[in-house]
Design a protein around this motif. Sequence first.
Motif, mmCIF file in Angstrom:
data_model
loop_
_atom_site.group_PDB
_atom_site.id
_atom_site.type_symbol
_atom_site.label_atom_id
_atom_site.label_comp_id
_atom_site.label_asym_id
_atom_site.label_seq_id
_atom_site.Cartn_x
_atom_site.Cartn_y
_atom_site.Cartn_z
ATOM 1 N N LEU B 19 0.845 -1.205 0.000
ATOM 2 C CA LEU B 19 0.000 0.000 0.000
ATOM 3 C C LEU B 19 0.876 1.250 0.000
ATOM 4 N N ILE B 20 1.906 1.231 0.872
ATOM 5 C CA ILE B 20 2.799 2.391 0.933
ATOM 6 C C ILE B 20 3.535 2.575 -0.385
ATOM 7 N N ALA B 21 3.933 1.438 -1.012
ATOM 8 C CA ALA B 21 4.625 1.551 -2.301
ATOM 9 C C ALA B 21 3.740 2.250 -3.321
ATOM 10 N N PHE B 22 2.437 1.882 -3.347
ATOM 11 C CA PHE B 22 1.529 2.559 -4.272
ATOM 12 C C PHE B 22 1.364 4.022 -3.900
ATOM 13 N N ILE B 104 -0.157 0.702 -14.613
ATOM 14 C CA ILE B 104 1.077 -0.034 -14.915
ATOM 15 C C ILE B 104 1.557 -0.752 -13.658
ATOM 16 N N GLY B 105 1.465 -0.033 -12.507
ATOM 17 C CA GLY B 105 1.869 -0.623 -11.237
ATOM 18 C C GLY B 105 1.068 -1.880 -10.933
ATOM 19 N N LEU B 106 -0.231 -1.838 -11.206
ATOM 20 C CA LEU B 106 -1.082 -3.023 -10.984
ATOM 21 C C LEU B 106 -0.586 -4.201 -11.823
ATOM 22 N N ALA B 107 -0.307 -3.900 -13.088
ATOM 23 C CA ALA B 107 0.170 -4.963 -13.965
ATOM 24 C C ALA B 107 1.465 -5.549 -13.422
ATOM 25 N N LEU B 108 2.320 -4.666 -12.893
ATOM 26 C CA LEU B 108 3.594 -5.142 -12.344
ATOM 27 C C LEU B 108 3.358 -6.052 -11.147
ATOM 28 N N VAL B 109 2.389 -5.710 -10.318
ATOM 29 C CA VAL B 109 2.116 -6.537 -9.145
ATOM 30 C C VAL B 109 1.661 -7.929 -9.579
ATOM 31 N N VAL B 110 0.772 -7.970 -10.592
ATOM 32 C CA VAL B 110 0.318 -9.264 -11.102
ATOM 33 C C VAL B 110 1.502 -10.077 -11.613
ATOM 34 N N PHE B 111 2.361 -9.387 -12.369
ATOM 35 C CA PHE B 111 3.552 -10.038 -12.925
ATOM 36 C C PHE B 111 4.427 -10.592 -11.795
ATOM 37 N N ALA B 112 4.623 -9.760 -10.750
ATOM 38 C CA ALA B 112 5.497 -10.176 -9.656
ATOM 39 C C ALA B 112 4.926 -11.386 -8.931
ATOM 40 N N SER B 137 7.094 -4.700 -4.660
ATOM 41 C CA SER B 137 7.518 -3.383 -4.193
ATOM 42 C C SER B 137 8.858 -2.983 -4.803
ATOM 43 N N VAL B 138 9.733 -3.950 -5.110
ATOM 44 C CA VAL B 138 10.973 -3.616 -5.843
ATOM 45 C C VAL B 138 10.637 -3.010 -7.196
ATOM 46 N N LEU B 139 9.732 -3.693 -7.924
ATOM 47 C CA LEU B 139 9.395 -3.213 -9.270
ATOM 48 C C LEU B 139 8.684 -1.858 -9.213
ATOM 49 N N LEU B 140 7.830 -1.688 -8.219
ATOM 50 C CA LEU B 140 7.107 -0.410 -8.105
ATOM 51 C C LEU B 140 8.083 0.734 -7.810
ATOM 52 N N SER B 141 9.058 0.453 -6.967
ATOM 53 C CA SER B 141 10.040 1.500 -6.680
ATOM 54 C C SER B 141 10.825 1.855 -7.947
ATOM 55 N N PHE B 142 11.147 0.824 -8.691
ATOM 56 C CA PHE B 142 11.852 1.067 -9.958
ATOM 57 C C PHE B 142 10.989 1.940 -10.861
ATOM 58 N N LEU B 143 9.722 1.601 -10.964
ATOM 59 C CA LEU B 143 8.805 2.383 -11.797
ATOM 60 C C LEU B 143 8.769 3.823 -11.314
ATOM 61 N N MET B 144 8.822 3.993 -9.998
ATOM 62 C CA MET B 144 8.796 5.331 -9.438
ATOM 63 C C MET B 144 10.034 6.125 -9.880
ATOM 64 N N MET B 145 11.182 5.460 -9.863
ATOM 65 C CA MET B 145 12.397 6.150 -10.316
ATOM 66 C C MET B 145 12.269 6.593 -11.766
ATOM 67 N N ILE B 146 11.610 5.757 -12.583
ATOM 68 C CA ILE B 146 11.489 6.103 -13.998
ATOM 69 C C ILE B 146 10.577 7.305 -14.179
ATOM 70 N N THR B 147 9.502 7.376 -13.367
ATOM 71 C CA THR B 147 8.504 8.404 -13.649
ATOM 72 C C THR B 147 8.827 9.744 -13.014
ATOM 73 N N ARG B 148 9.812 9.810 -12.124
ATOM 74 C CA ARG B 148 10.102 11.074 -11.463
ATOM 75 C C ARG B 148 11.095 11.890 -12.267
ATOM 76 N N SER B 149 10.904 13.187 -12.228
ATOM 77 C CA SER B 149 11.819 14.023 -12.996
ATOM 78 C C SER B 149 12.795 14.762 -12.082
ATOM 79 N N LYS B 150 12.560 14.795 -10.793
ATOM 80 C CA LYS B 150 13.475 15.520 -9.905
ATOM 81 C C LYS B 150 14.401 14.543 -9.214
ATOM 82 N N ALA B 151 15.488 15.091 -8.715
ATOM 83 C CA ALA B 151 16.538 14.221 -8.203
ATOM 84 C C ALA B 151 16.162 13.577 -6.872
#
Lengths: 674, 220
Positions: B19-22, B104-112, B137-151
């Motif tokens: 939940l926190i990852a989402f 996309i995150g949902l799809a990743l959870v299913v995949f995981a 949660s590993v994949l979601l964090s990765f997705l988060m890194m991809i979607t963020r534009s700030k450091a």
Amino acid sequence: MFDQFGLLPIDVTLGVVAAWLVLGIGGLFLQNTRVITQYIFPAGAIGSLALTLAGLGGLTETSVAILPLGLPDLPFHLRMDALSSFFLLLLGGASIGISLFSVGYFRSMERGTLALLCLEYHVFLAAMALVFLADDAYMFMVAWESMALSSYFLVTTDHDQPEVRRAGFLYLLIAHVGAIAILMSFGVMQGGHGDYTFGTMRHTHLSNFWASATFLLALFGFGAKAGILPMHAWLPEAHPAAPSPVSAMMSGIMLKTAIYGILRVTMDLLDTQLWWWGVLALALGLITALFGVIFAAVQVDMKRLLAYSSIENIGIILVGIGLTLIFHSFHKDALAALALTATLYHALNHAFMKSLLFLGTGSVLHATGERQLGKLGGLIHKMPKLALLMLVGTLAIAGLPPLNGFVSEWLLLQAFLLSPGLPQPYLNMLVPIAAAALVLAGALAGYVMVKFYGVIFLGQPRDEKLSNVHDEGIHDAGIWERIGMLFMVVVCLALGVFPTIVILHIDFVTEMLVHHSLGASAAKTGWLLLTPIQAERASYGPLILLVIMVAGGLFTVLAVKKYYHGRLRRGPAWDCGYPAQTARMQDTAEGFGQPIRQIFEWFMGVIRDVPTPFDLHPRYHAETHDRLWNLFYVPIKQLNEMVGNQVGKLQHGRIHIYLLYSFVTLLALLAFIQ
Amino acid sequence: MNIPFTAQLINMCAALLLLIAFAMLSQRRILSLINLFAWQGLVLSISTAVVAYSSNQYHLYYSAALTLVLKVLLLPWILHRLIRKLNIKWDVETMFNIPTIMLIGLALVVFAFNLAAPISQMAGTITKSTLGIAMASVLLSFLMMITRSKAVPQVVGFLAMENGLFFAATSATYGMPMVVELGIALDVLVGMFILGIFFFQIRVAFDSLDLKHMEKLKED
């Protein structure tokens, strides 16, 4: 030969290799011009002499050695059989003259550059010797690449000039493409059991398909080093860029390592030979020979001209290899032996005569500082000794009896003339055409050499700098340079006058590769007459010819002296009606090549600048280009750039995209292992 | 239902983690993101302690304590200081369409989950059912890194990914050896310091922490 000292030929050879390496490193650390030129290069020449003797000894007995160097569990295997020994003999012999010449040539060189050059020169020699000795693919590739790299650094000795750097890069590029092909051919040849020693490869039977793949890869790979079309582009660039002794060594000896490689792979390591390989080699060789000689005829730079002439000679040698393959695959062993003898003979001849000519251009370059034929001329008055030595070289390479160039080309033509009798009717009809093309190349080579010698040495100086008679700057070749070249001249004469003795030595190689030798029939009528097949068919007595020529010449000289003595008058030539004769009235290098350029214009790209009739300072300018450059190299370059640009698009500079790449890769891998 | 109480507790922690990852995936405010990260660390620490209690793996207590100190107290504190110094405490990020990212995150959870199923079968741990959540949660964090534009959010994403890995390690094999865990903890700490220095350098060089300015570094 070395038995009384308990030494095998291979021990002596390895000793020479080690000595060369020590000499090179010693020269690097000494950094002393006088020591390097006066002691190290002559010592290198003594090593070459020892190598020559070892090569002679190795022709009769095969010796092997294993060096415990290299990677763990992968020692270097070495073997010195008749084929290796023959090429080591060639390497040793030709490098004696080149090293002696270098003593004088490099004297004026700057100290640091000379020390580096000394190192690379001797490493280059040692690497070539190891190429001939290698008995496993690993050792072969190590030696081959050392040879390529050391020669690259030799080519780029004058690396402060951009065109030299460009030439060096082109050479390195083509050399590496070729090396990859050679590596792949060894990979195919080991047949899947992972043992890369040549001994195992000899006993591996490959299917026709894989054998052909090996042959084609080897032909391509070694062809890149030899300068076979269309991999010739580096030769006319690298040879003029390198210092003259280096050009001599690359053209005279290094090109032969490629010939050695082709022979080693196709005739020794592969156990079957297919007839169409021979046809392919023959056709490629003919095209290369004609291409080389036609382009040589239109060159205006003397070293480029010689480089194209090297392409031609490599073509002739390849023709010989092709013919050998054809005969051998149809089990006509006597004819195969004849063709192979001619091939090896020509390789030996070319090593000496082309080195001689390149060394001569070095002396001319030192004396005049000029490589353009258009600025030379009349050097026979300023450098008479050099002119005499070079005359022998040009006559030899033009294929005139009684010199050596004639013998090998004559033998090759004999092999061609005996070809009727092959079981392939089409081949029977096409081979005479090939013979005719070969004769055309030979005749054009004569034309090229007339141009080369005539424009440099005869006539009047074409440049202000050279026309001043009292100019102290122009001096004849130094004593060491002349000794080096004299050695080459003597060898050229000996190879031309005593062909039967040479052939008796080559027989060991033909016996090994095609299990038949020429010696018995060649020397049937004694060593004076060379009769390749039968005395009634064709025979050649060079010594008799030489005696007649010398006697005839002497008789004429004496007769002229006796009857016309005192009536000799020296005056300006062609003075009738030309009160103000200038050097510009004589034929130029461009003018001499003009008919060839006219005839073969479709073959080469010609760019002409014809001045208008109203031009007050008219200048005619014509340039010839290699069309293959545009047909072959430019498309490859464009394709390369296109692929590079597409791949370059992956690099966006946006961190998110990069993260996305690794994310997608991670997901794909996870899905894959699942 | 005969699942023991501890296992239910662990499952609840895992659910909270996801939940926190989402929540982190959809959070625009940097300050809240850091707080969420601290909460994630706390949940992770509790679940590790519960695993240690239920399986009698005493070294996991040390892991739990380490997580608590490092990921709940130290790193959030450093991040808080950083954003105060960089003066971006109240920054709000503009982001790519959030509902799409959640899908996309949902799809990743299913995949995981699909991916973890065979591994869970093999694992003999009490926590085996949570492996899918850990990978998600590993994949979601990765997705988060991809979607963020700030450091700064990217760095938080990176740290969150480490949390997910840690959770995966505990759930599959009762944690890594202590030496490895200590090493990773030190790495994270040092990495945080270096990235902190980078923030200041990036800010000096580009006048902004927005990573799109770094495209200029590309060679043409």
